[in-house]
Design an enzyme around this catalytic site. Structure first.
Site, PDB file in Angstrom:
ATOM      1  N   LYS A 185      25.140  64.752  83.791  1.00 12.12           N
ATOM      2  CA  LYS A 185      25.870  64.326  82.475  1.00 12.12           C
ATOM      3  C   LYS A 185      26.754  63.363  82.516  1.00 12.12           C
ATOM      4  O   LYS A 185      26.623  62.645  81.534  1.00 12.12           O
ATOM      5  CB  LYS A 185      26.662  65.600  82.008  1.00 12.12           C
ATOM      6  CG  LYS A 185      25.732  66.998  81.652  1.00 12.12           C
ATOM      7  CD  LYS A 185      26.079  68.240  81.361  1.00 12.12           C
ATOM      8  CE  LYS A 185      24.952  69.270  81.079  1.00 12.12           C
ATOM      9  NZ  LYS A 185      25.579  70.763  80.997  1.00 12.12           N
TER      10      LYS A 185
ATOM     11  N   GLN B  97      31.110  74.079  81.366  1.00 14.38           N
ATOM     12  CA  GLN B  97      29.791  74.173  82.062  1.00 14.38           C
ATOM     13  C   GLN B  97      29.889  75.611  82.448  1.00 14.38           C
ATOM     14  O   GLN B  97      30.840  76.093  82.954  1.00 14.38           O
ATOM     15  CB  GLN B  97      30.059  73.356  83.537  1.00 14.38           C
ATOM     16  CG  GLN B  97      28.570  73.475  84.217  1.00 14.38           C
ATOM     17  CD  GLN B  97      27.395  73.025  83.309  1.00 14.38           C
ATOM     18  OE1 GLN B  97      27.233  71.766  82.605  1.00 14.38           O
ATOM     19  NE2 GLN B  97      26.175  73.873  83.418  1.00 14.38           N
TER      20      GLN B  97
ATOM     21  N   ASP C 167      28.030  71.605  72.881  1.00 18.95           N
ATOM     22  CA  ASP C 167      27.066  72.504  73.278  1.00 18.95           C
ATOM     23  C   ASP C 167      26.231  73.124  72.015  1.00 18.95           C
ATOM     24  O   ASP C 167      25.231  73.943  72.228  1.00 18.95           O
ATOM     25  CB  ASP C 167      27.378  73.427  74.055  1.00 18.95           C
ATOM     26  CG  ASP C 167      27.159  72.943  75.763  1.00 18.95           C
ATOM     27  OD1 ASP C 167      25.992  72.339  75.842  1.00 18.95           O
ATOM     28  OD2 ASP C 167      27.678  73.575  76.657  1.00 18.95           O
TER      29      ASP C 167
END
Ligand code: NAP
Length: 311
Positions: free
Chosen positions: A53, A97, A120
């Site tokens: 990422k 995460q 997200d």
């Protein structure tokens, strides 16, 4: 006839190039989108994902920073970090995460992320915006699946779509996106009766199950589009033979690495489907590309209007 292979790597490349172009245009206007990634502890898989990422951010010109609290950190410490990131204007996206260590209340932490920075798309506010067809931030993998369909000119409106899997991360949001695209959608799960029969109704079949090669040819209507979200490592020889007997390239990988990556769809489905995503190289590459796109979208929505829900 063999299915058309839907090349996710190529589509993700196109999206990343478009995002890079947008970032350049924003930079010219004095705005650089920024992403903060929070990686707790030392989960090897999470470390690999986060590296990918951060690298993708560099490639498209998005500012990124990584926060690495220790594996012993508390819910309160993470809430404090998220609160600081929420307040910083130059941070447009916050990605925590998962998984978080067991002592941390993950739901509480995710709920603390400002919905306008929730790249997200997991915050209940964004879930609600999606289900009521308002502008918001959509989870990356489902958004990527829609990009594959649209950019491959696969019709959605009026089509029968069957989604196998009802997770908050993939199954439910992709079903919602397909409903919003005017498909007729059926969502299946572990309690569904006659799963192969229900799947055979699909013009578009999405497999998001987490079971190697479970979707065999009897699940698939000839000519259907099959999107394979699954990512499973096969290490068992008998399982390998069930999926890849006679495949010399896979045999080589399996022999040298002791494992091979397989989706939820059996490779034999490529002989029945009209179009299919491969694993690897199908849905996977879209997830990071859509994270980049979401970060730019968050920057534009938030810095343009100040309030996601009112855009
Ligand atoms: P998940 O949270 O474990 O959900 C799996 C879903 O599949 C559940 O709804 C479950 O039903 C259903 N299911 C399990 N066994 C079944 C069976 N025998 N018959 C019918 N349905 C069954 O998984 P997820 O997070 O959605 O992920 C699914 C897969 O996608 C995994 O392989 C994951 O690694 C992969 N994935 C890939 C990406 C990517 O970037 N390519 C991103 C995210 C996930 P119940 O609800 O009844 O238990």
């Amino acid at each position: 006839m063999a299915a058309i292979i839907l090349d996710g790597t190529k589509i993700a490349g196109q999206i990343r190039a478009e995002v890079a172009e947008e970032v350049r245009a924003l930079a010219a206007a004095g705005m650089r989108p920024g992403l903060a990634v929070v990686l707790v502890g030392h989960n090897p898989a999470s470390e690999v994902y986060v590296r990918g990422k951060v690298k993708a951010c560099e490639e498209v010109g998005i500012y990124s920073e990584k926060h690495t609290p220790s594996e012993h950190c508390t819910t309160a410490e993470l809430l404090e970090l998220v609160a600081r990131l929420n307040q910083r204007d130059e941070i447009d996206g916050i990605l925590v995460q998962l998984p978080l260590p067991p002592q941390v209340d993950a739901k509480k932490v995710l709920l603390a992320v400002d919905p306008a920075k929730d790249v997200d798309g997991f915050h209940p506010m964004n879930v609600g915006l999606l289900s009521t067809q308002r502008p918001g931030l959509v989870p990356c993998t489902p958004a990527g699946i829609l990009e594959i369909l649209k950019r491959s000119n696969i019709a959605i409106a009026g089509q029968e779509a069957v989604v196998v899997g009802r997770s908050d991360i993939v199954g439910k949001p992709v079903a919602m996106l397909l409903i919003n695209g005017n498909a007729t959608v059926t969502v299946c799960h572990s309690k569904t009766r006659d799963l192969p029969g229900v799947c055979r109704r699909a013009d578009i079949l999405i497999a998001a199950i987490g079971r190697a090669g479970m979707v065999t040819r009897e699940f698939v209507k000839p000519g259907a589009t099959v999107i394979d979200v699954g990512m499973n490592q096969v290490t068992d020889r008998a399982e390998f033979d069930r999926l890849f007997a006679g495949n010399a390239k896979r045999e080589e990988t399996f022999r040298t690495k002791g494992s091979t990556l397989v989706g939820d769809v059996h490779p034999e489905v490529a002989q029945v489907a009209g179009a299919i995503t491969p694993v690897p190289g199908g849905v996977g590459p879209l997830t990071i590309a859509m994270l980049m796109a979401n970060t730019v979208r968050a920057a534009k929505l938030r810095r343009g209007s100040g309030d996601l829900a009112k855009v």
